[in-house]
Design an enzyme around this catalytic site. Structure first.
Site, PDB file in Angstrom:
ATOM      1  N   PHE A 111      -2.242  15.484   4.749  1.00  0.00           N
ATOM      2  CA  PHE A 111      -2.514  15.102   3.171  1.00  0.00           C
ATOM      3  C   PHE A 111      -1.192  15.238   2.399  1.00  0.00           C
ATOM      4  O   PHE A 111      -0.440  16.437   1.759  1.00  0.00           O
ATOM      5  CB  PHE A 111      -3.472  16.140   2.204  1.00  0.00           C
ATOM      6  CG  PHE A 111      -4.422  15.206   1.206  1.00  0.00           C
ATOM      7  CD1 PHE A 111      -5.685  13.835   1.725  1.00  0.00           C
ATOM      8  CD2 PHE A 111      -4.022  15.108   0.746  1.00  0.00           C
ATOM      9  CE1 PHE A 111      -5.373  13.366   0.011  1.00  0.00           C
ATOM     10  CE2 PHE A 111      -4.140  14.203  -1.524  1.00  0.00           C
ATOM     11  CZ  PHE A 111      -5.144  13.066  -0.532  1.00  0.00           C
TER      12      PHE A 111
ATOM     13  N   GLU B  62       0.731  -0.807   0.226  1.00  0.00           N
ATOM     14  CA  GLU B  62      -0.215   0.212  -0.376  1.00  0.00           C
ATOM     15  C   GLU B  62       0.728   0.910  -0.068  1.00  0.00           C
ATOM     16  O   GLU B  62       2.449   1.283   0.587  1.00  0.00           O
ATOM     17  CB  GLU B  62      -1.280  -0.184   1.368  1.00  0.00           C
ATOM     18  CG  GLU B  62      -2.013  -0.346   1.147  1.00  0.00           C
ATOM     19  CD  GLU B  62      -3.547   0.805   0.518  1.00  0.00           C
ATOM     20  OE1 GLU B  62      -2.052   1.683  -0.594  1.00  0.00           O
ATOM     21  OE2 GLU B  62      -3.757   1.398   0.649  1.00  0.00           O
ATOM     22  N   ASP B  63       0.068   2.477  -0.673  1.00  0.00           N
ATOM     23  CA  ASP B  63       0.711   3.287  -0.320  1.00  0.00           C
ATOM     24  C   ASP B  63       1.657   4.166   0.983  1.00  0.00           C
ATOM     25  O   ASP B  63       1.894   4.009   1.674  1.00  0.00           O
ATOM     26  CB  ASP B  63       0.648   4.352  -1.277  1.00  0.00           C
ATOM     27  CG  ASP B  63      -1.523   4.670  -1.724  1.00  0.00           C
ATOM     28  OD1 ASP B  63      -2.100   4.116  -0.674  1.00  0.00           O
ATOM     29  OD2 ASP B  63      -1.548   5.904  -1.951  1.00  0.00           O
TER      30      ASP B  63
ATOM     31  N   ASP C  56      -4.380   5.016   6.490  1.00  0.00           N
ATOM     32  CA  ASP C  56      -4.691   6.671   7.146  1.00  0.00           C
ATOM     33  C   ASP C  56      -5.504   6.265   8.167  1.00  0.00           C
ATOM     34  O   ASP C  56      -5.271   5.267   9.871  1.00  0.00           O
ATOM     35  CB  ASP C  56      -5.700   6.687   5.858  1.00  0.00           C
ATOM     36  CG  ASP C  56      -6.053   8.187   6.882  1.00  0.00           C
ATOM     37  OD1 ASP C  56      -5.681   8.827   7.651  1.00  0.00           O
ATOM     38  OD2 ASP C  56      -6.580   8.815   6.054  1.00  0.00           O
TER      39      ASP C  56
ATOM     40  N   ARG D  23       0.696  11.763  -9.350  1.00  0.00           N
ATOM     41  CA  ARG D  23       1.260  11.187  -9.195  1.00  0.00           C
ATOM     42  C   ARG D  23       2.171  11.072  -9.319  1.00  0.00           C
ATOM     43  O   ARG D  23       3.408  10.303  -8.963  1.00  0.00           O
ATOM     44  CB  ARG D  23       0.574   9.409  -9.812  1.00  0.00           C
ATOM     45  CG  ARG D  23      -0.716   9.608  -8.865  1.00  0.00           C
ATOM     46  CD  ARG D  23      -1.832   8.078  -9.644  1.00  0.00           C
ATOM     47  NE  ARG D  23      -2.736   8.848  -9.295  1.00  0.00           N
ATOM     48  CZ  ARG D  23      -3.514   8.128  -8.627  1.00  0.00           C
ATOM     49  NH1 ARG D  23      -2.740   7.565  -7.387  1.00  0.00           N
ATOM     50  NH2 ARG D  23      -4.900   7.303  -8.562  1.00  0.00           N
TER      51      ARG D  23
HETATM   52  P1  5GP Z   1      -7.540   4.113   5.037  1.00  0.00           P
HETATM   53  O1  5GP Z   1      -8.391   3.303   4.695  1.00  0.00           O
HETATM   54  O2  5GP Z   1      -6.411   3.225   5.819  1.00  0.00           O
HETATM   55  O3  5GP Z   1      -8.174   5.153   5.527  1.00  0.00           O
HETATM   56  O4  5GP Z   1      -7.145   4.546   3.882  1.00  0.00           O
HETATM   57  C1  5GP Z   1      -5.641   3.874   2.639  1.00  0.00           C
HETATM   58  C2  5GP Z   1      -5.717   5.073   1.405  1.00  0.00           C
HETATM   59  O5  5GP Z   1      -6.195   6.707   1.841  1.00  0.00           O
HETATM   60  C3  5GP Z   1      -4.989   4.668   0.729  1.00  0.00           C
HETATM   61  O6  5GP Z   1      -4.473   4.130  -0.218  1.00  0.00           O
HETATM   62  C4  5GP Z   1      -4.664   6.687  -0.199  1.00  0.00           C
HETATM   63  O7  5GP Z   1      -5.236   6.247  -1.659  1.00  0.00           O
HETATM   64  C5  5GP Z   1      -5.302   7.906   0.407  1.00  0.00           C
HETATM   65  N1  5GP Z   1      -5.411   8.513   1.335  1.00  0.00           N
HETATM   66  C6  5GP Z   1      -5.467   8.392   3.282  1.00  0.00           C
HETATM   67  N2  5GP Z   1      -4.149   9.456   3.403  1.00  0.00           N
HETATM   68  C7  5GP Z   1      -3.910  10.018   2.227  1.00  0.00           C
HETATM   69  C8  5GP Z   1      -2.901  11.647   1.703  1.00  0.00           C
HETATM   70  O8  5GP Z   1      -2.505  12.428   2.573  1.00  0.00           O
HETATM   71  N3  5GP Z   1      -2.579  11.689   0.501  1.00  0.00           N
HETATM   72  C9  5GP Z   1      -3.424  10.730  -0.255  1.00  0.00           C
HETATM   73  N4  5GP Z   1      -2.215  11.080  -1.418  1.00  0.00           N
HETATM   74  N5  5GP Z   1      -4.351   9.974  -0.438  1.00  0.00           N
HETATM   75  C10 5GP Z   1      -4.057   9.168   0.831  1.00  0.00           C
END
Ligand code: 5GP
Length: 178
Positions: free
Chosen positions: A153, A100-101, A104, A166
């Site tokens: 963010f 995963e990138d 969050d 990206r």
């Molecule tokens: P989670 O399900 O953990 O809340 O969210 C994960 C996804 O939220 C990541 O794969 C990404 O797509 C998006 N995301 C969360 N924080 C950021 C951020 O700071 N920047 C970007 N571009 N995407 C984020």
């Protein structure tokens, strides 16, 4: 509201050094074994392509991808995880590494880990470049973590804002335009 690229959070050099360290950790864990690396589209693509190229050939890597939607076009999580593209290959009896990138709230990864476990792999681990630990709503074990970052963010190195940015080689904070 308009947004622009702000301060750099992680430079290209810093990312590249950490990705190589993570690849060493992964090679140590899976030495002599097969490993199916599953990239979560689209954010993990750039990270994953650098990561797998740094893992030694002692690990026999195959790659597959999944696409999930959880964000839409905004910067706030919806909490809903929907599979947009599933894997092409079976994970049964395989070592699986989800790449995963960013983690969050943890909702996306906890859902994906559960989904993988139902498919009876040999093992499931998680690798994430970035982690906003203070935002966690559900627990997720991140086995290989690049950087812990503050609750801001970010874009670049695969991460987007509304499909943009990206391709930036470093990771930047996003700022609101006055
Ligand atoms: P989670 O399900 O953990 O809340 O969210 C994960 C996804 O939220 C990541 O794969 C990404 O797509 C998006 N995301 C969360 N924080 C950021 C951020 O700071 N920047 C970007 N571009 N995407 C984020």
């Amino acid at each position: 509201m308009n947004y622009r690229i702000g301060e750099v959070l992680l430079t290209e050099e810093k990312i590249s050094r950490r990705v190589r360290e993570m690849a060493l950790e992964i090679a140590e864990t899976y030495k002599g074994q097969d490993l199916m690396v599953i990239g979560i589209l689209k954010g993990a693509v750039i990270f994953m392509s650098d990561l797998v190229r740094s893992v030694s050939p002692d690990v026999r890597i195959s790659m597959d991808f999944m696409a999930v939607s959880s964000y839409g076009d905004s910067t706030k999580t919806s909490g809903i995880v929907r599979i947009v593209k599933d894997l092409d290959c079976s994970v049964k009896d395989k070592n699986v590494l989800i790449v995963e990138d960013i983690v969050d709230t943890g909702l996306t990864l906890s859902y994906l880990v559960k989904l993988m476990q139902e498919r009876e792999p040999k093992s499931v681990r998680v690798c994430a470049l970035l982690d906003k630990e203070e935002r966690r709503q559900v627990p997720v074990k991140v086995d290989f973590r690049g950087f812990s970052i503050p609750d801001r963010f970010v874009v670049g190195y695969g991460l987007d804002y509304s499909g943009q940015w990206r391709n930036l080689p470093s990771i930047y904070l996003v700022e609101q335009e006055n």
